[in-house]
Design an enzyme around this catalytic site. Structure first.
Site, PDB file in Angstrom:
ATOM      1  N   ARG A 141       0.749  -1.246   0.037  1.00  0.00           N
ATOM      2  CA  ARG A 141       0.039  -0.027  -0.219  1.00  0.00           C
ATOM      3  C   ARG A 141       0.792   1.270   0.197  1.00  0.00           C
ATOM      4  O   ARG A 141       0.351   2.334   0.445  1.00  0.00           O
ATOM      5  CB  ARG A 141      -0.956  -0.044   1.221  1.00  0.00           C
ATOM      6  CG  ARG A 141      -2.047  -1.077   1.126  1.00  0.00           C
ATOM      7  CD  ARG A 141      -3.013  -0.829   2.057  1.00  0.00           C
ATOM      8  NE  ARG A 141      -4.303  -2.007   1.935  1.00  0.00           N
ATOM      9  CZ  ARG A 141      -4.122  -2.969   2.928  1.00  0.00           C
ATOM     10  NH1 ARG A 141      -2.906  -3.482   3.735  1.00  0.00           N
ATOM     11  NH2 ARG A 141      -4.931  -3.937   2.859  1.00  0.00           N
ATOM     12  N   ASN A 150      -0.925  19.117 -19.235  1.00  0.00           N
ATOM     13  CA  ASN A 150      -1.534  18.214 -20.246  1.00  0.00           C
ATOM     14  C   ASN A 150      -1.775  19.020 -21.635  1.00  0.00           C
ATOM     15  O   ASN A 150      -2.111  18.438 -22.500  1.00  0.00           O
ATOM     16  CB  ASN A 150      -2.676  17.483 -19.908  1.00  0.00           C
ATOM     17  CG  ASN A 150      -2.396  16.583 -18.756  1.00  0.00           C
ATOM     18  OD1 ASN A 150      -1.500  15.575 -18.804  1.00  0.00           O
ATOM     19  ND2 ASN A 150      -3.040  16.790 -17.667  1.00  0.00           N
ATOM     20  N   LYS A 179       2.810  11.287 -10.496  1.00  0.00           N
ATOM     21  CA  LYS A 179       2.083  10.598 -11.402  1.00  0.00           C
ATOM     22  C   LYS A 179       2.657   9.275 -11.772  1.00  0.00           C
ATOM     23  O   LYS A 179       3.668   9.352 -12.408  1.00  0.00           O
ATOM     24  CB  LYS A 179       1.726  11.381 -12.648  1.00  0.00           C
ATOM     25  CG  LYS A 179       0.438  12.413 -12.454  1.00  0.00           C
ATOM     26  CD  LYS A 179       0.203  13.044 -13.849  1.00  0.00           C
ATOM     27  CE  LYS A 179      -0.853  13.866 -13.929  1.00  0.00           C
ATOM     28  NZ  LYS A 179      -1.229  14.340 -15.214  1.00  0.00           N
ATOM     29  N   HIS A 233      -1.309  11.656 -26.766  1.00  0.00           N
ATOM     30  CA  HIS A 233      -1.486  10.397 -26.276  1.00  0.00           C
ATOM     31  C   HIS A 233      -2.229   9.437 -27.491  1.00  0.00           C
ATOM     32  O   HIS A 233      -2.064   8.430 -27.375  1.00  0.00           O
ATOM     33  CB  HIS A 233      -2.370  10.335 -24.949  1.00  0.00           C
ATOM     34  CG  HIS A 233      -1.454  10.697 -24.049  1.00  0.00           C
ATOM     35  ND1 HIS A 233      -1.784  10.957 -22.429  1.00  0.00           N
ATOM     36  CD2 HIS A 233       0.117  11.044 -23.755  1.00  0.00           C
ATOM     37  CE1 HIS A 233      -1.034  11.348 -21.841  1.00  0.00           C
ATOM     38  NE2 HIS A 233       0.015  11.323 -22.385  1.00  0.00           N
ATOM     39  N   GLU A 249       9.004  18.989 -23.861  1.00  0.00           N
ATOM     40  CA  GLU A 249       8.097  19.332 -22.454  1.00  0.00           C
ATOM     41  C   GLU A 249       8.641  20.682 -21.784  1.00  0.00           C
ATOM     42  O   GLU A 249       8.092  21.202 -21.351  1.00  0.00           O
ATOM     43  CB  GLU A 249       8.289  18.141 -21.348  1.00  0.00           C
ATOM     44  CG  GLU A 249       7.500  16.893 -21.982  1.00  0.00           C
ATOM     45  CD  GLU A 249       6.216  16.883 -21.761  1.00  0.00           C
ATOM     46  OE1 GLU A 249       5.733  18.049 -21.298  1.00  0.00           O
ATOM     47  OE2 GLU A 249       5.496  16.057 -21.698  1.00  0.00           O
ATOM     48  N   ARG A 308      -3.440  21.731 -12.463  1.00  0.00           N
ATOM     49  CA  ARG A 308      -2.641  20.531 -12.739  1.00  0.00           C
ATOM     50  C   ARG A 308      -2.795  20.276 -14.427  1.00  0.00           C
ATOM     51  O   ARG A 308      -2.152  19.817 -15.102  1.00  0.00           O
ATOM     52  CB  ARG A 308      -2.303  19.552 -11.933  1.00  0.00           C
ATOM     53  CG  ARG A 308      -1.195  18.609 -12.226  1.00  0.00           C
ATOM     54  CD  ARG A 308      -0.878  17.788 -11.217  1.00  0.00           C
ATOM     55  NE  ARG A 308       0.276  17.018 -11.526  1.00  0.00           N
ATOM     56  CZ  ARG A 308       0.791  16.001 -11.021  1.00  0.00           C
ATOM     57  NH1 ARG A 308       0.407  15.907  -9.712  1.00  0.00           N
ATOM     58  NH2 ARG A 308       1.941  15.284 -11.383  1.00  0.00           N
ATOM     59  N   HIS A 330      -1.327  16.913 -24.769  1.00  0.00           N
ATOM     60  CA  HIS A 330      -1.001  15.597 -24.343  1.00  0.00           C
ATOM     61  C   HIS A 330      -2.302  14.602 -24.857  1.00  0.00           C
ATOM     62  O   HIS A 330      -2.214  13.558 -25.155  1.00  0.00           O
ATOM     63  CB  HIS A 330      -0.923  15.464 -22.949  1.00  0.00           C
ATOM     64  CG  HIS A 330       0.523  15.870 -22.416  1.00  0.00           C
ATOM     65  ND1 HIS A 330       0.981  17.008 -22.666  1.00  0.00           N
ATOM     66  CD2 HIS A 330       1.442  15.086 -21.788  1.00  0.00           C
ATOM     67  CE1 HIS A 330       2.210  17.187 -22.054  1.00  0.00           C
ATOM     68  NE2 HIS A 330       2.589  15.812 -21.599  1.00  0.00           N
ATOM     69  N   LYS A 373       6.669  23.148 -12.710  1.00  0.00           N
ATOM     70  CA  LYS A 373       5.919  22.006 -12.409  1.00  0.00           C
ATOM     71  C   LYS A 373       5.759  21.854 -10.944  1.00  0.00           C
ATOM     72  O   LYS A 373       4.486  21.358 -10.499  1.00  0.00           O
ATOM     73  CB  LYS A 373       6.968  20.661 -12.745  1.00  0.00           C
ATOM     74  CG  LYS A 373       6.338  19.472 -12.552  1.00  0.00           C
ATOM     75  CD  LYS A 373       5.200  18.893 -13.567  1.00  0.00           C
ATOM     76  CE  LYS A 373       4.638  17.448 -13.116  1.00  0.00           C
ATOM     77  NZ  LYS A 373       5.208  16.483 -13.930  1.00  0.00           N
ATOM     78  N   HIS A 423       7.088   9.879 -27.012  1.00  0.00           N
ATOM     79  CA  HIS A 423       6.269  10.553 -26.228  1.00  0.00           C
ATOM     80  C   HIS A 423       6.426  12.216 -26.486  1.00  0.00           C
ATOM     81  O   HIS A 423       5.662  12.802 -26.857  1.00  0.00           O
ATOM     82  CB  HIS A 423       6.702  10.279 -24.652  1.00  0.00           C
ATOM     83  CG  HIS A 423       5.573  11.061 -24.027  1.00  0.00           C
ATOM     84  ND1 HIS A 423       4.218  11.219 -23.940  1.00  0.00           N
ATOM     85  CD2 HIS A 423       5.889  12.111 -23.127  1.00  0.00           C
ATOM     86  CE1 HIS A 423       3.659  11.919 -22.967  1.00  0.00           C
ATOM     87  NE2 HIS A 423       4.792  12.756 -22.532  1.00  0.00           N
ATOM     88  N   GLU A 482      -4.713  16.811  -9.579  1.00  0.00           N
ATOM     89  CA  GLU A 482      -5.054  17.294 -10.997  1.00  0.00           C
ATOM     90  C   GLU A 482      -6.788  17.551 -10.999  1.00  0.00           C
ATOM     91  O   GLU A 482      -7.374  16.854 -11.763  1.00  0.00           O
ATOM     92  CB  GLU A 482      -4.685  16.318 -11.984  1.00  0.00           C
ATOM     93  CG  GLU A 482      -4.889  16.872 -13.361  1.00  0.00           C
ATOM     94  CD  GLU A 482      -4.399  15.825 -14.524  1.00  0.00           C
ATOM     95  OE1 GLU A 482      -5.050  15.261 -15.183  1.00  0.00           O
ATOM     96  OE2 GLU A 482      -2.908  15.945 -14.585  1.00  0.00           O
TER      97      GLU A 482
END
Length: 358
Positions: free
Chosen positions: A120, A244, A142, A251, A184, A240, A247, A226, A264, A236
């Site tokens: 956990r 993206n 993330k 993606h 980025e 936040r 993205h 960031k 990427h 997010e």
């Protein structure tokens, strides 16, 4: 070159980001990051020959195991996640174990997700070795793996205990990977800092030549943006999402190519241009800023148009599975021009499709 040190502050929690040359050659500092007995170093076949031995040597007083995975986005799977978990089990790793991610974004995402799930949640340290990981994926917690249906669909928020970015590792980074990381970097100027974007325009040649001072400034500025955004919106829920920018398109491109086409960062470069074009089409942003964005990306040897062989309808289908979509309706990060990103809910498919088919 001076050491840059920042803090990510999340209420009572905080962790350092250290940026500088030679950080992997400081064994005492590396050893201090592993507070318990067990350490699992997750890396890949490209990175291990260069840096794994020195990390293992620094942790020699611990019960250390290394897991070397094949490189590439196509390896960021539930099967590889299971392999990391099985390695932790075979080690007898306890709750005071530390998972160390030595590599780029794929290794960081995968190792971080394993750290989030083992018992956990156990301690996790990021040692990014690519520019993209240094400025983006190593910071913010993330973690995830991909499914055939889409990127990062299975994951968790799990913050690292520290991020150590040794910029000397960029010396061995292939040109294409280096350029992909610059996408980025450009993103931070595009979404939040027009002054930084102008600095990138003025220093593009120095960055492409991997000038140490220019690189350190670009990395530190990116991480500062960031860290600030993550501190204000860790999971997010609002601001936040702006990170993206490009993205959702990017993606979809990666998924459409089966994670075996554009890197990427390359897909994000195309995605940012598509987002900027859609913004201009909708009258939200000036076309001149779209042109500046595309021109800077091209100076960094990045693509700015969709690769051949991708169907607009298929890409749209992948975009509907994006994590920012709500009830099947596409929510995009667009902009009002340089430095002015915004979350735009429920963008009609009829407006998106022409950008994908142009």
């Amino acid at each position: 070159m001076a050491l840059h040190e920042l803090q990510v502050e999340l209420g009572a929690r905080r962790y350092p980001i250290r940026i500088g040359r030679g950080l992997l050659d400081q064994p005492e500092a590396l050893a201090a990051l592993v507070t318990g007995r067990h350490a699992l170093v997750v890396t890949d076949g490209n990175v291990a020959p260069h840096y794994l031995a020195r990390v293992q040597s620094a942790l020699a007083g611990k019960a250390v195991q290394a897991l070397v995975l094949p490189p590439g986005e196509q390896e960021k799977t539930l099967a590889r996640f299971t392999e990391v978990m099985a390695t932790l089990a075979a080690m007898g790793a306890s709750r005071d174990a530390t998972v160390v991610a030595l590599g780029g974004g794929v290794v960081g995402d995968l190792a971080g997700f394993a750290a989030a799930c083992w018992m956990r949640g156990v301690r996790f340290v990021q040692l990014p070795t690519t520019l993209l990981a240094m400025v983006d994926s190593s910071v913010g917690g993330k973690t995830a793996v991909d499914l055939p249906q889409g990127k990062n669909l299975v994951g968790a928020f799990h913050q690292p205990a520290a991020v150590l970015a040794d910029t000397a590792t960029l010396d061995t980074l292939p040109e294409r990977e280096f350029s992909a990381g610059l996408a980025e970097v450009v993103k931070y100027g595009a979404i939040a800092d027009a002054g930084f974007f102008a600095w990138l325009e003025d220093n593009a040649e120095a960055l492409m030549a991997r000038n140490p001072d220019a690189l350190a400034h670009a990395i530190a500025t990116s991480c500062r943006h960031k860290a600030g955004i993550v501190a204000r919106d860790e999971t997010e829920q609002g601001e936040r999402m702006l990170l993206n920018f490009g993205h959702t398109f990017g993606h979809a491109i990666e998924t459409g190519q089966g994670y075996g086409g554009l890197l990427h960062g390359e897909a994000i470069a195309v995605g940012m241009v598509l987002a900027a074009r859609l913004s201009a089409d909708r009258g939200r942003a000036p076309w001149s800023d779209t042109a500046r964005l595309a021109a800077l990306l091209e100076r960094f040897d990045l693509p700015v148009a969709l690769p051949a062989g991708l169907s607009g309808e298929a890409l749209l289908g992948h975009m509907k599975l994006d994590k920012k979509a709500v009830s099947g309706r596409i929510r995009l990060i667009l902009w009002a021009g340089l430095g002015q990103a915004e979350v735009v809910p429920d963008v009609p498919e009829s407006e998106i499709l022409p950008v994908l088919e142009a």
